[in-house]
Write a protein that holds these residues in place. Structure first.
Motif, PDB file in Angstrom:
ATOM      1  N   ARG A  53       5.979   0.001  -5.518  1.00 26.04           N
ATOM      2  CA  ARG A  53       5.556   1.333  -5.926  1.00 26.04           C
ATOM      3  C   ARG A  53       6.625   1.983  -6.801  1.00 26.04           C
ATOM      4  O   ARG A  53       6.310   2.670  -7.778  1.00 26.04           O
ATOM      5  CB  ARG A  53       5.281   2.172  -4.679  1.00 26.04           C
ATOM      6  N   ASP A 113       4.497   9.697   6.070  1.00 24.22           N
ATOM      7  CA  ASP A 113       4.326   8.718   4.993  1.00 24.22           C
ATOM      8  C   ASP A 113       3.284   7.674   5.365  1.00 24.22           C
ATOM      9  O   ASP A 113       2.460   7.279   4.527  1.00 24.22           O
ATOM     10  CB  ASP A 113       5.658   8.033   4.675  1.00 24.22           C
ATOM     11  N   ALA A 116      -0.027   9.297   4.916  1.00 24.15           N
ATOM     12  CA  ALA A 116      -0.334   9.538   3.501  1.00 24.15           C
ATOM     13  C   ALA A 116      -0.725   8.248   2.798  1.00 24.15           C
ATOM     14  O   ALA A 116      -1.689   8.219   2.015  1.00 24.15           O
ATOM     15  CB  ALA A 116       0.867  10.187   2.817  1.00 24.15           C
ATOM     16  N   VAL A 117       0.012   7.170   3.057  1.00 22.28           N
ATOM     17  CA  VAL A 117      -0.317   5.893   2.423  1.00 22.28           C
ATOM     18  C   VAL A 117      -1.676   5.394   2.904  1.00 22.28           C
ATOM     19  O   VAL A 117      -2.478   4.882   2.107  1.00 22.28           O
ATOM     20  CB  VAL A 117       0.787   4.851   2.693  1.00 22.28           C
ATOM     21  N   GLU A 120      -4.237   7.290   0.998  1.00 21.60           N
ATOM     22  CA  GLU A 120      -4.282   6.902  -0.411  1.00 21.60           C
ATOM     23  C   GLU A 120      -4.863   5.512  -0.599  1.00 21.60           C
ATOM     24  O   GLU A 120      -5.616   5.265  -1.552  1.00 21.60           O
ATOM     25  CB  GLU A 120      -2.876   6.955  -1.003  1.00 21.60           C
ATOM     26  N   GLU A 121      -4.519   4.588   0.302  1.00 22.86           N
ATOM     27  CA  GLU A 121      -4.947   3.196   0.164  1.00 22.86           C
ATOM     28  C   GLU A 121      -6.226   2.884   0.947  1.00 22.86           C
ATOM     29  O   GLU A 121      -6.628   1.720   1.038  1.00 22.86           O
ATOM     30  CB  GLU A 121      -3.830   2.256   0.622  1.00 22.86           C
TER      31      GLU A 121
END
Length: 468
Positions: A53, A113, A116-117, A120-121
């Motif tokens: 990333r 995190d 959040a990931v 997002e994914e």
């Protein structure tokens, strides 16, 4: 065995209920990369994901002996929390209070995190933010919980919220037989571990990470002269300027690493789905993570499909730092967890145990997790989470990213970076010590269960022997 559990091993229930993924190809002979990561669990995959990333041009290769999530990442109890194994007081003595506050805030950021990931994914890992309940059964356990709340308030950073609950307030959340008090923290998220690790692997691959399964790493070689560091495997040698060991409890499988971490065993059972009438008796509608205040403690969750998954210690350690192959656990361990389940939740006593399994967690000699990278020889390491790895592995991965990129950041200045404990004793001292420690903890729990109003001296002796 069928009388105790319908299925035993097969890595874990979390893996068994998911469709079998197609196997990934092994390493195809000698090759070079920018970063080599050993271990396709949470630590290795978070490192790979965040490296790509930050620097999409990097060639990042992950090597895995079995398949993604074969170790603790696919077997754990599903507790995503900001917990850290080493006592904050010890870290404050060596690094200062501000450094400990920074570490605790970074651990909370790691939970954020992960969430959040996953958003997002599009990783659906059955996540539910219900917090963490710890229950006391007996006066000694209640005294420890009160002391924990007092210590939290005295610390006074606000990085962890901890409230004391009376028996009636606990019962409003979940009814645990014999529980007289509890603590609750909002900092806890239930997950399905295998869904998280598989989703993370897929997200890393979409960003260009190469994952090689069925590739046994036998030795990590440091850089010397003009040669770069390397991972020597049964399918060839992968050379890279940075080689990171992210094997947690399987670290002793590497040549020369047998005494770096102790692979401590933990076992879990999961019930069949419980009927609505049983859940009406138990409660637990908030899906809080649930543990007790015993020395040989248990941990549990209410799964997304209405089961109880409950874990604890079985045989604590196998001589020679050996690890299991497929998660199969002993009949007496399953029977012991069954008795614990029935004591805590009598309403579930008639429920069948659908699956049992075990795995290992990594423990350093001083019980302190660590992240480090020696840029002179190119070798790095992260692990020793002592069962708190779901959240800490994310922080380790982001920290290894910064170390590998040569960046000086808030993460690389945290007090666990660069730490290295002395090695564990040689056998048979390692085996004798591990079994003695958990024998003392169990004996302490038995004394306290008979009404001892304070923590047993046997538990304090076990702490001293363990070096905690």
């Amino acid at each position: 065995m069928s009388a105790l559990a319908r299925r035993n091993g097969e890595v874990s229930f979390w893996q068994a209920v998911l469709p079998a993924p197609p196997p990934r190809a092994p390493l195809a002979g000698d090759r070079d990369a920018d970063v080599c990561i050993v271990g396709a669990g949470y630590t290795g995959l978070w490192t790979a994901y965040h490296l790509k990333r930050a620097r999409p041009d990097l060639d990042v290769v992950v090597l895995e002996r079995e398949r993604v999530g074969f170790g603790a990442s696919g077997r754990n109890g599903g507790w995503l929390t900001p917990a850290f194994a080493a006592p904050r007081e010890r870290l404050a003595r060596t690094h200062g209070r501000a450094a400990v506050v920074a570490l605790e805030r970074a651990l909370r950021d790691s939970v954020a995190d992960v969430l959040a990931v996953c958003a997002e994914e599009a990783i659906d890992a059955d996540m539910r933010a219900g917090g963490v309940l710890r229950v006391a059964r007996g006066p000694a356990q209640a005294a420890r919980l009160r002391a924990a709340v007092a210590a939290e308030r005295a610390w006074g950073t606000g990085t962890h919220d901890l409230d004391e609950l009376a028996a009636d307030a606990l019962a409003a959340r979940v009814r645990v037989a014999g529980a007289t008090a509890a603590t609750w923290s909002p900092q806890g998220v239930r997950i399905q571990p295998a869904k998280l690790v598989r989703g993370l692997a897929a997200a890393a691959e979409r960003r260009g990470v190469r994952i090689c399964e069925r590739t046994t790493v036998r030795e990590l070689r440091p850089a010397a002269g003009a040669a770069t560091a390397a991972a020597v495997t049964d399918h060839g040698t992968l050379r890279a300027p940075i080689v990171l060991s992210c094997l947690e409890g399987f670290t002793p499988s590497l040549r020369g690493q047998r005494r770096v971490l102790l692979p401590l065993n933990s076992a879990i059972v999961v019930t069949e789905p419980l009927p609505d009438a049983t859940w009406a008796e138990i409660g637990w509608e908030g899906a809080e993570l649930l543990g007790d205040a015993a020395h040989a403690y248990v941990y549990a969750q209410r799964t997304a499909d209405g089961r109880i998954a409950l874990g604890g210690r079985g045989v604590p350690y196998r001589c020679g730092s050996r690890t299991d192959r497929d998660g199969r656990t002993q009949a007496r361990t399953i029977a012991g967890l069954r008795r614990t389940l029935d004591r805590l939740f009598p309403a579930a006593a008639s429920a069948a145990i659908d699956h049992a399994w075990c795995g290992v967690l990594g423990v350093a000699r001083d019980w302190q997790p660590a992240v480090r990278l020696d840029r002179a020889n190119g070798l790095g390491f992260a692990g020793g989470y002592v069962g708190n790895g779901v959240g800490a592995a994310n922080l380790a991965g982001r920290t290894l990213r910064d170390l590998a990129l040569g960046e000086d950041t808030e993460l690389t200045r945290l007090p666990w970076v660069g730490h290295a404990a002395r090695r564990w004793e040689p056998e048979p001292l390692r085996w004798l010590g591990a079994h003695a420690v958990y024998g003392l903890y169990r004996a302490a729990d038995r004394r306290e269960a008979r009404g001892l109003p304070r923590t047993s001296a046997l538990a304090r002796a076990a702490d001293l022997l363990a070096g905690r």
